[in-house]
Design an enzyme around this catalytic site. Structure first.
Site, mmCIF file in Angstrom:
data_model
loop_
_atom_site.group_PDB
_atom_site.id
_atom_site.type_symbol
_atom_site.label_atom_id
_atom_site.label_comp_id
_atom_site.label_asym_id
_atom_site.label_seq_id
_atom_site.Cartn_x
_atom_site.Cartn_y
_atom_site.Cartn_z
ATOM 1 C CD GLU A 163 -1.572 -2.393 1.517
ATOM 2 O OE1 GLU A 163 -2.417 -3.535 1.556
ATOM 3 O OE2 GLU A 163 -0.510 -2.460 1.953
ATOM 4 C CG HIS A 200 -14.649 -2.453 3.422
ATOM 5 N ND1 HIS A 200 -14.349 -2.401 1.711
ATOM 6 C CD2 HIS A 200 -15.350 -3.510 3.171
ATOM 7 C CE1 HIS A 200 -14.995 -3.289 0.994
ATOM 8 N NE2 HIS A 200 -15.565 -4.111 1.959
#
Length: 330
Positions: free
Chosen positions: A70, A121
């Protein structure tokens, strides 16, 4: 966490990638690409969970897949932005806001690059995946970064409107969205303007200020309260930064009490932002901050967690009644 599933299936561990907000991301990017906007998508092995597979199937040359790296993904998105692209960078909010904070601050915000960060999320919506995957600190972290706009949309229609509005917005943006199973709050096309709250109702007894996933249950709670004769207002504060100070000030002058509602730690998020405005005013009405009370969230199905933390319509109604009673208005 690596993502593996049958490419012919849209089901991934109980999450439906075709649900409203997440399919909205791919659908809106497809439309913008077709219209000639220089949008690209960047993800970290979550193209099914965030719905970007729909964008990849139509514009495969515009999706950049980084696997479970990431931080590299965010830095690469910054690099793409320097070449004239507008990257939409999507992964779980807990990873994006916490793991990639340094890259967001230094590579994107400090460099004033037009990267759109999609933290999906968010909050406690990942339930059984555990506290490590819950994002209850992201608003506090992201709004403390200079020159970074922070947005928490209520449903798919508002998210689509916000994406379109971002085409002409000069700053990098952090979009906070949920699982994609969002109940409908707004019809298409939804109203949206950065830094301009949406006033649902005005009330003298109490005004609820909500953001993101908490707008829908707040709408339901306010309906019940108003039908019972309570003069309760509701504001959708979709933009956490820049905050609509005028809407807060107007509500503070109209209502005897304000109550913020967020799927986030009560420290540093929407409640903290509203508290700062009221502190600047001096002599403002009482503020009740409703959310997760400075603790690590529990592990359970999301529906159970919302009930436990009183972040469903019933819980919000109960908290609102308590706030009204504490003002001697019951």
């Amino acid at each position: 966490m690596n993502e593996t599933l049958d490419p012919g299936s849209w089901q991934y561990r109980g999450l439906n990638a075709r649900a409203p907000s997440l399919s909205t991301l791919a659908d809106t990017l497809n439309a913008l690409a077709d219209e000639g906007h220089p949008v690209v998508a960047v993800t970290a092995d979550l193209q099914y969970s965030n719905g970007l597979i729909g964008f990849a199937r139509k514009h495969p040359e515009r999706l950049f897949q980084f696997g479970i790296s990431e931080q590299n993904m965010v830095s690469a998105a910054a690099g793409l932005a320097t070449t004239g692209f507008m990257p939409f960078t999507a992964t779980f909010a807990s990873f994006l806001a916490l793991l990639c904070c340094e890259q967001i601050r230094t590579d994107i915000a400090y460099s004033a690059l037009p990267v759109r960060l999609i933290g999906h999320h968010a909050g406690i919506s990942l339930g059984f995946y555990g506290t490590s995957h819950h994002a209850t600190e992201d608003l506090a972290i992201m709004r403390s970064i200079a020159d970074l706009t922070v947005v928490s949309t209520a449903d798919g229609a508002q998210f689509a409107a916000a994406i379109r509005a971002s085409m002409t917005w000069p700053q990098p943006i952090y979009f906070r969205i949920a699982r994609g199973h969002d109940p409908v709050v707004y019809e298409k096309p939804a109203p949206f303007e950065f830094g301009k709250a949406i006033i649902h109702e005005e009330g003298n007894d109490l005004t609820i200020i909500a953001c993101g996933t908490m707008v829908h249950p707040s709408v339901e709670a306010v309906k019940r309260l108003r039908s019972a004769g309570r003069r309760v207002g509701l504001i959708d504060m979709h933009t956490i930064k820049p905050l609509d100070r005028e809407a807060i000030i107007a509500a503070s002058r109209r209502s005897k009490c304000l109550m913020t509602v967020e799927e986030h730690n009560v420290l540093g998020g929407l409640g903290g932002a509203v508290a700062e405005v009221l502190a600047d005013l001096g002599g403002a009405p009482r503020l009740v901050r409703h959310g997760i009370m400075d603790e690590y969230s529990l592990i359970a199905p999301p529906t159970h967690l919302y009930a436990h933390y009183e972040l469903d319509a019933k819980g919000i109604e109960s908290r609102a009644l308590a706030a009204i009673a504490n003002q001697g208005l019951s």
